[in-house]
Motif scaffolding. Structure first.
Motif, PDB file in Angstrom:
ATOM      1  N   GLN A 243      -6.573  -0.336   6.465  1.00 46.82           N
ATOM      2  CA  GLN A 243      -5.801  -1.051   5.461  1.00 46.82           C
ATOM      3  C   GLN A 243      -5.092  -2.273   6.033  1.00 46.82           C
ATOM      4  O   GLN A 243      -5.073  -3.334   5.420  1.00 46.82           O
TER       5      GLN A 243
ATOM      6  N   ASP B 164      -1.918   4.597  -3.658  1.00 45.39           N
ATOM      7  CA  ASP B 164      -3.221   4.108  -3.204  1.00 45.39           C
ATOM      8  C   ASP B 164      -4.044   5.196  -2.541  1.00 45.39           C
ATOM      9  O   ASP B 164      -5.273   5.154  -2.576  1.00 45.39           O
ATOM     10  N   TYR B 165      -3.350   6.180  -1.920  1.00 42.97           N
ATOM     11  CA  TYR B 165      -4.107   7.232  -1.247  1.00 42.97           C
ATOM     12  C   TYR B 165      -3.233   8.468  -1.040  1.00 42.97           C
ATOM     13  O   TYR B 165      -2.030   8.360  -0.794  1.00 42.97           O
TER      14      TYR B 165
ATOM     15  N   THR C 283       0.858  -1.185   0.000  1.00 39.70           N
ATOM     16  CA  THR C 283       0.000   0.000   0.000  1.00 39.70           C
ATOM     17  C   THR C 283       0.893   1.234   0.000  1.00 39.70           C
ATOM     18  O   THR C 283       1.809   1.343   0.808  1.00 39.70           O
TER      19      THR C 283
ATOM     20  N   TYR D  26      -6.050  18.936  -3.594  1.00 36.65           N
ATOM     21  CA  TYR D  26      -7.125  17.955  -3.796  1.00 36.65           C
ATOM     22  C   TYR D  26      -7.774  18.159  -5.165  1.00 36.65           C
ATOM     23  O   TYR D  26      -7.988  17.199  -5.920  1.00 36.65           O
TER      24      TYR D  26
ATOM     25  N   TYR E  45      -6.790   5.550   8.596  1.00 36.66           N
ATOM     26  CA  TYR E  45      -6.667   4.878   7.296  1.00 36.66           C
ATOM     27  C   TYR E  45      -5.783   3.637   7.410  1.00 36.66           C
ATOM     28  O   TYR E  45      -6.111   2.568   6.874  1.00 36.66           O
TER      29      TYR E  45
ATOM     30  N   PHE F  23      -3.204  12.124   1.200  1.00 39.16           N
ATOM     31  CA  PHE F  23      -3.725  13.027   2.220  1.00 39.16           C
ATOM     32  C   PHE F  23      -3.145  14.402   1.911  1.00 39.16           C
ATOM     33  O   PHE F  23      -1.988  14.687   2.230  1.00 39.16           O
TER      34      PHE F  23
ATOM     35  N   VAL G 276       1.195   5.372   0.207  1.00 41.66           N
ATOM     36  CA  VAL G 276       0.471   6.541   0.720  1.00 41.66           C
ATOM     37  C   VAL G 276       1.359   7.781   0.628  1.00 41.66           C
ATOM     38  O   VAL G 276       2.557   7.723   0.924  1.00 41.66           O
TER      39      VAL G 276
ATOM     40  N   ASN H  73      -8.735   8.760  -5.061  1.00 44.92           N
ATOM     41  CA  ASN H  73      -8.358   8.144  -3.783  1.00 44.92           C
ATOM     42  C   ASN H  73      -7.610   9.162  -2.919  1.00 44.92           C
ATOM     43  O   ASN H  73      -6.389   9.131  -2.796  1.00 44.92           O
ATOM     44  N   LYS H  74      -8.346  10.068  -2.303  1.00 47.84           N
ATOM     45  CA  LYS H  74      -7.718  11.203  -1.631  1.00 47.84           C
ATOM     46  C   LYS H  74      -8.667  11.849  -0.646  1.00 47.84           C
ATOM     47  O   LYS H  74      -9.886  11.636  -0.693  1.00 47.84           O
ATOM     48  N   GLU H  75      -8.095  12.653   0.250  1.00 55.19           N
ATOM     49  CA  GLU H  75      -8.875  13.529   1.111  1.00 55.19           C
ATOM     50  C   GLU H  75      -7.998  14.680   1.574  1.00 55.19           C
ATOM     51  O   GLU H  75      -6.771  14.585   1.584  1.00 55.19           O
TER      52      GLU H  75
END
Length: 415
Positions: free
Chosen positions: A413, A179-180, A149, A189, A409, A182, A151, A199-201
């Motif tokens: 995961q 995968d993500y 994963t 964003y 998160y 932040f 990040v 796949n975000k915030e």
């Protein structure tokens, strides 16, 4: 693929250039020497590892400060996991090579296909974290190959970056391996949305969590406490020669304030420049100071690394360096102590500076005269000073919580 070939050729050329530079520049020498036989060491360290591994990569010391709260909370939540921490730059590795919340700390092997496969195959990370804007094509490829994963956190983007110019180009495809994300802000964003990455915030900047922790548990520095006791004190953080020049009139005309300077580089040349520019002051170095000889001094020069973030506890106001050319240093460290901050004029790439200047908790100066007038105002108008400091403190407090989002998160995961 042509772009991939050019990327790998560029990495090889960079490696050669650093080897040549290492004969002349101490930092380049550390960069090269620190990577000798590195992969053999990593493979030896992990030859019999059966633990889950989390890998954190930080370019340098600034990114480490962003990664640190996540590393420490990760270690708390997953105590049986092994944490690997890597740095690209000597200024990060050499300062934090004994950091006790990571199980293994290395220089990052250069991003060549043969290096990345060996490194990733050796440590076998279940999850890999890249802080702020670290994007390495071959490492991402190697991580994908073992289904790790991937990040990115405290990530920040600008519209003019190559990621957002060529549709489905080499640079853009690197981002699509994650995968993500932040992100630090809504703009970053939205830029990811513009290239169809969902796949975000928005999680904010983990540095807020870090500086709040420093403020809650600052280092005890008795000499600095004694130096500043009973006096209005200015702390100058991460100064460069241009910053010292801008403060020259402040040092000579505001005679009754005390000044603590923590230069970005602690070479004899830089320290002598501070002494020469502030020649009207009685100076002493931290390495030479005692409880007796510090009493009559009004300029305290910190000739070590790692103390600055806690020095702000003794300040009534701060000047943070780098915003005349080099790149603004961390203004959140003084902000969390609730003091007004003065910076140079070039800060448009730093969201926290833009926001705090707008809110009037931080003040941008353009030259030696505006610097003097700003500090005169801060010194003489106590109400103004308190109001500005309240703004900086409040800004930090309202931006806490990024670390918690990232760890939440991770729990999902890794379960």
């Amino acid at each position: 693929m042509m772009e991939e070939t050019l990327y790998n050729l560029g990495t090889t050329a960079f490696s050669g250039a650093m080897k040549l530079a290492s004969y002349l520049h101490p930092k380049a020498k550390l960069f090269v020497e620190g990577r000798k036989n590195l992969l053999e060491k990593v493979e030896s360290d992990f030859a019999n590892n059966n633990s889950t591994v989390a890998w954190f990569h930080c370019a340098s010391l600034g990114e480490f400060e962003q990664g640190r709260p996540v590393i420490e909370e990760y270690k708390t939540q997953f105590p049986t996991h092994k944490v690997v921490l890597t740095f690209f730059s000597p200024s990060g590795y050499e300062v934090q090579k004994d950091y006790d919340s990571a199980d293994f700390i290395y220089y990052l092997p250069l991003d060549k296909p043969q290096n990345t496969k060996r490194f990733v195959d050796a440590i076998q990370p279940k999850i890999a974290f890249f802080v702020k804007y670290e994007f390495w094509h071959n490492y991402l490829k190697a991580l994908k190959a073992i289904n790790a994963t991937i990040v990115s956190f405290s990530t920040i983007f600008r519209k003019d970056q190559a990621f957002f110019k060529n549709k489905d180009g080499f640079q853009q495809n690197m981002l699509k391996q994650f995968d993500y994300f932040f992100t630090q802000d809504q703009n970053s964003y939205d830029l990811l949305s513009s290239i169809n990455i969902d796949n975000k915030e928005v999680a904010g900047d983990t540095r807020f969590d870090r500086v709040a922790e420093i403020c809650n548990h600052p280092k005890q520095i008795p000499l600095a406490e004694q130096f500043s006791k009973g006096a209005t004190t200015l702390v100058v953080g991460s100064s460069w020669p241009r910053d010292i020049e801008a403060l020259r009139l402040v040092a000579s005309e505001l005679e009754d304030i005390k000044i603590i300077v923590a230069p970005h580089e602690i070479s004899d040349k830089k320290i002598n420049h501070i002494k020469d520019t502030f020649s009207t002051r009685k100076a002493i170095l931290f390495s030479e100071a005692t409880e007796q000889n510090i009493i009559d001094k009004n300029l305290f020069i910190i000739d070590n690394v790692g103390m600055l973030s806690s020095l702000y506890q003794f300040a009534d106001f701060a000047f943070v360096g780098g915003a005349f050319k080099e790149g603004l240093h961390n203004i959140l460290e003084p902000a969390t102590f609730g003091i007004p901050i003065v910076i140079g004029k070039e800060f448009k790439k730093f969201n926290e500076a833009i926001e705090l200047v707008k809110r009037k908790g931080t003040f941008s100066i353009t030259d030696i005269n505006s610097c003097l007038s700003t500090f005169k105002k801060l010194k003489s108008d106590l109400e103004f000073r308190k109001k500005s400091g309240k703004i900086t403190k409040g800004y930090v407090q309202e931006n806490l919580g990024s670390t918690e989002k990232i760890i939440t998160y991770c729990k999902k995961q890794l379960q």
